[in-house]
Structures are given as C-alpha cells and as structure tokens.
Write a protein that holds these residues in place. Structure first.
Motif, PDB file in Angstrom:
ATOM      1  N   LEU A 156      23.530  12.376 -46.115  1.00 20.34           N
ATOM      2  CA  LEU A 156      22.330  11.695 -45.668  1.00 20.34           C
ATOM      3  C   LEU A 156      22.575  11.049 -44.309  1.00 20.34           C
ATOM      4  O   LEU A 156      23.631  10.477 -44.059  1.00 20.34           O
ATOM      5  CB  LEU A 156      21.908  10.622 -46.678  1.00 20.34           C
ATOM      6  N   GLN A 157      21.574  11.148 -43.442  1.00 21.17           N
ATOM      7  CA  GLN A 157      21.646  10.539 -42.124  1.00 21.17           C
ATOM      8  C   GLN A 157      21.097   9.110 -42.183  1.00 21.17           C
ATOM      9  O   GLN A 157      20.662   8.633 -43.224  1.00 21.17           O
ATOM     10  CB  GLN A 157      20.842  11.373 -41.124  1.00 21.17           C
ATOM     11  N   ALA A 158      21.110   8.422 -41.061  1.00 18.50           N
ATOM     12  CA  ALA A 158      20.555   7.078 -40.986  1.00 18.50           C
ATOM     13  C   ALA A 158      19.066   7.106 -41.321  1.00 18.50           C
ATOM     14  O   ALA A 158      18.388   8.130 -41.144  1.00 18.50           O
ATOM     15  CB  ALA A 158      20.778   6.494 -39.595  1.00 18.50           C
ATOM     16  N   ALA A 159      18.548   5.978 -41.806  1.00 17.08           N
ATOM     17  CA  ALA A 159      17.144   5.899 -42.175  1.00 17.08           C
ATOM     18  C   ALA A 159      16.234   6.175 -40.978  1.00 17.08           C
ATOM     19  O   ALA A 159      16.505   5.720 -39.857  1.00 17.08           O
ATOM     20  CB  ALA A 159      16.839   4.528 -42.758  1.00 17.08           C
ATOM     21  N   ASP A 160      15.166   6.924 -41.207  1.00 13.69           N
ATOM     22  CA  ASP A 160      14.216   7.209 -40.141  1.00 13.69           C
ATOM     23  C   ASP A 160      13.211   6.058 -40.020  1.00 13.69           C
ATOM     24  O   ASP A 160      13.364   5.000 -40.644  1.00 13.69           O
ATOM     25  CB  ASP A 160      13.523   8.553 -40.377  1.00 13.69           C
ATOM     26  N   ALA A 161      12.147   6.265 -39.251  1.00 15.51           N
ATOM     27  CA  ALA A 161      11.166   5.206 -39.017  1.00 15.51           C
ATOM     28  C   ALA A 161      10.430   4.801 -40.289  1.00 15.51           C
ATOM     29  O   ALA A 161       9.872   3.701 -40.361  1.00 15.51           O
ATOM     30  CB  ALA A 161      10.167   5.663 -37.957  1.00 15.51           C
ATOM     31  N   ASN A 162      10.443   5.677 -41.302  1.00 15.30           N
ATOM     32  CA  ASN A 162       9.810   5.365 -42.577  1.00 15.30           C
ATOM     33  C   ASN A 162      10.779   4.777 -43.598  1.00 15.30           C
ATOM     34  O   ASN A 162      10.408   4.574 -44.763  1.00 15.30           O
ATOM     35  CB  ASN A 162       9.167   6.629 -43.153  1.00 15.30           C
ATOM     36  N   GLY A 163      12.004   4.529 -43.163  1.00 17.27           N
ATOM     37  CA  GLY A 163      13.000   3.961 -44.063  1.00 17.27           C
ATOM     38  C   GLY A 163      13.590   4.965 -45.024  1.00 17.27           C
ATOM     39  O   GLY A 163      14.142   4.588 -46.060  1.00 17.27           O
ATOM     40  N   ILE A 164      13.525   6.264 -44.686  1.00 14.54           N
ATOM     41  CA  ILE A 164      14.032   7.305 -45.574  1.00 14.54           C
ATOM     42  C   ILE A 164      15.266   7.949 -44.956  1.00 14.54           C
ATOM     43  O   ILE A 164      15.240   8.390 -43.804  1.00 14.54           O
ATOM     44  CB  ILE A 164      12.959   8.377 -45.843  1.00 14.54           C
TER      45      ILE A 164
END
Length: 381
Positions: A42-50
């Motif tokens: 998993l990568q860092a959280a995107d703008a939606n927190g996912i």
C-alpha cells in the motif's frame, strides 16, 4: 482454497457473475495465510484518505445527506451490487438504518460519470446486505428479527416483499443458477446458513426454505433440511431443525463455480461451502494465521473477481479491504485512514472488472449521516 474449485469468472447478464469450472476439487487444505499482495504494498494515503497499491486511484461518488445527480444519497450505505446498463452500469446500495432503510442507486455512463441517482426501495428496516439475481434484480435483506427479503428493480421499478424466503435476521444472499437456489446468511451468534429453492426459477414468490445440517467441526459433509415454518413465529427459523449447523454472526456471501463463500464476524472466519460434493471447510480463520499478525479481522461483505481473488471488507478493525488469492494468500488491498468509527461495506465490481465500488458506512464522523461511497479504478488482475 488452493487447487480447489476456486472462482474463475465470466460476466454474464446485468451485474451477475457466473463461473466456469476450470479447477478441480481436491482434498481439504489449510486456511489462507498472511503473505505479499499480488498488487504490491500500500502507498501513502491519497487525497481521500485511502491507501492503495501503485497504479490505483480513488474518488468519492456520493456522500450521505448530500446531493448527487439531484438526489440526496441515503445514510449508512451498506451492501451493494453492480448491474450492466447499456454501455454504462448501475451501483445499488442498501441503507442500514431503522426505521426507513431501503436502497438507492447510482447510474453511470460509459465514462464513469454519474448521470442519475434515485430510490429503488423505501419503507423497510435496517437493510444490511443482499445479493444480485441472474434475472437482474437486487435482493435487499432486513437485518432485524423476522426481517424480510425484498426483491427490487435496479432501474427504479416496483419492489416486492418475498416472505417465502423466510423471516429471520437476514444478512446476505447469493444466487446459484446451477442448482437454482438462493443462499442466505443470518446475522446472529447462533445463526444458520440457508438456501431457498424457488418453485419456478426466476420467481421468488413461492418455494422451499432449507437449512444446512452438519456437525460441530470446522470441516466435513453436510445435508439440507426443510424449515417447517419459514414465517419464523412462534419458533425462529434457526430453531426449527434439529442438527442445523450454527454459525457465529453470518455476514457477506459470494457464489462462484459451485462454491459459496461467506464470512462470520463472531469468530473472524471465511467459510467455503462446496456445493458440488456437499462439503464445507474454513477458507480463512484469523486465529489460525501462523506467520505473523493476521491481516484480516472484522470480516464482513465479500465479492470476487475473474482472477480468482476474494475481496473482503472489514467492519472496523483497521478499515481494510483484504484479498484472499487462489494460492491461499491473504493481504490488504486498500486501507481507509482516519475513519476508525466506521466500517467498509458494499464492495462490488463493474462488469468490465476495472472499477470497484464500496462505502465507508459512517465516514469520518462516525455517524450514519456521514457515509461516503467510493470508486477505485485500476488494472485488477
């Protein structure tokens, strides 16, 4: 699940998946174990927190209480399914509130743009999960004592109560076109696993309700026995058949390739029912993970893909959708950050298999009014 008749999919009809028998059943195998995801870390959280694997993106398609295509999206989004609609598709989602409940739909065009949103079911109670039928209807299930199954039209036509399918604490449903049966789970600590055999396939107004009968072991053979009184009063359906096998909190359910997979939240298990040879076993049990910390807890809704992967949503835990692969590997596929008071619900793929829909039932607020429905796009294997 390794080298047993795991799902290989070919999509037919409107949002219903049928599976060809490309693998041969064999002896029982050990439940799935922790391992590396075929999609990578998993990568860092995107703008939606996912947090997603590399190459995948997310977007919000609806929020509870807010307008989408001129319609106010329902609270507490729960179980869902996708139906083909010309060159586009429809995502149907339940509302797990009581009273009111019901279900709503989002219509997408071929580019994935939301073009319409509307109610498909109203005036029901705590609609949790359900299932799609081969004749393109959505079975919306009430998770209340002596709850009903409602057969709904994803295009917004009339819905119909189906009492012949039994009155109990319904959770999920899945259609088996080979045996012409609808399987159902029961969300209670001493619940049962059911099947409904319609008198006429495609017509759920009449038929026979049966319950799985087996010993207390976690694997073995089973039979079916008819429930004498599907109305469930004065004796609950789960208490009418001697020897009915008990399951601790039945949740999500998925049928493919002569097999039904369902989850039980009370013991964090995924069960595999081989319908061709009438045997059952554990596909996953978090207490039996021997190589590190179990990645999947709070098991809930489940769906599957053409590659043979199961996608299982977590109720709470660390808010992940995990996969179980045909090689018995369990690993996170995505994780929602900052929503510890919620649960993930309603995972469902488009007919093309390139978009995954799901909801965070209570979002960042922890309230049913804060639900968020998402889409994840990428190259799914």
């Amino acid at each position: 699940m390794k080298r047993r008749n795991f799902l290989r999919a070919a999509v037919i009809g409107a949002g219903v998946t049928a599976f060809g028998n490309t693998l041969t059943p064999s002896a029982m195998a050990a439940p799935a174990q922790n391992g590396p995801s075929p999609y990578g870390p998993l990568q860092a959280a995107d703008a939606n927190g996912i947090r997603l694997p590399s190459g995948f993106t997310s977007r919000v398609v609806a929020r509870s209480g807010q307008q989408v295509a001129g319609y106010t999206w329902h609270p507490a989004p729960d179980g869902g399914a996708v139906f083909a609609d010309g060159t586009g598709w429809i995502y149907v989602s339940n509302s797990e509130v009581n009273p009111s409940g019901g279900a709503s739909a989002l219509r997408f065009d071929a580019n994935g743009t939301v073009t319409d949103a509307y109610r498909v079911l109203s005036g029901t109670r705590q609609n949790c999960a359900g299932g799609a039928t081969p004749w393109h209807t959505w079975l919306s299930c009430e998770e209340v004592d002596r709850g009903f199954v409602y057969e709904t039209d994803p295009w917004g036509g009339p819905s119909t109560q189906r009492p012949a399918m039994g009155r109990f604490i319904h959770e999920a449903a899945a259609a088996d076109p080979v045996r012409r049966a609808i399987y159902m789970t029961e969300d209670v600590s001493n619940g049962c696993f059911y099947r409904f055999l319609p008198t006429t396939w495609g017509d759920l107004s009449a038929g026979t309700l049966q319950v799985l009968v087996a010993g207390s072991a976690t694997s073995g053979s089973f039979t079916w026995a008819t429930v004498p009184d599907p109305d469930g009063s004065p004796t609950a359906t789960r208490g009418q058949v001697s020897g009915a096998k008990r399951f601790n909190g039945g949740e999500g359910l998925h049928y493919a390739n002569d097999t039904a997979w369902f989850t039980t939240k009370g013991d964090n298990r995924v069960w595999q029912v081989n319908l061709a040879n009438s045997t059952y076993e554990l596909a996953y049990d978090d207490s039996l993970v021997t190589n590190g910390t179990a990645p999947l807890t709070g098991v809930d809704n489940v769906t599957g893909t053409a590659s043979g992967d199961l996608f299982i949503a977590e109720d709470g835990a660390n808010m992940e959708i995990c996969i179980i692969t045909p090689d018995d590997i369990v690993a996170p596929f995505l994780r929602i950050s900052g929503q510890s008071g919620s649960e993930i619900t309603g995972p469902a793929f488009t007919p093309a298999g390139d978009r995954l829909y799901f909801s965070s039932q209570r979002g960042t607020s922890g309230s049913s009014s804060g639900g968020i429905t998402y889409e994840v796009t990428g190259v799914f294997r």
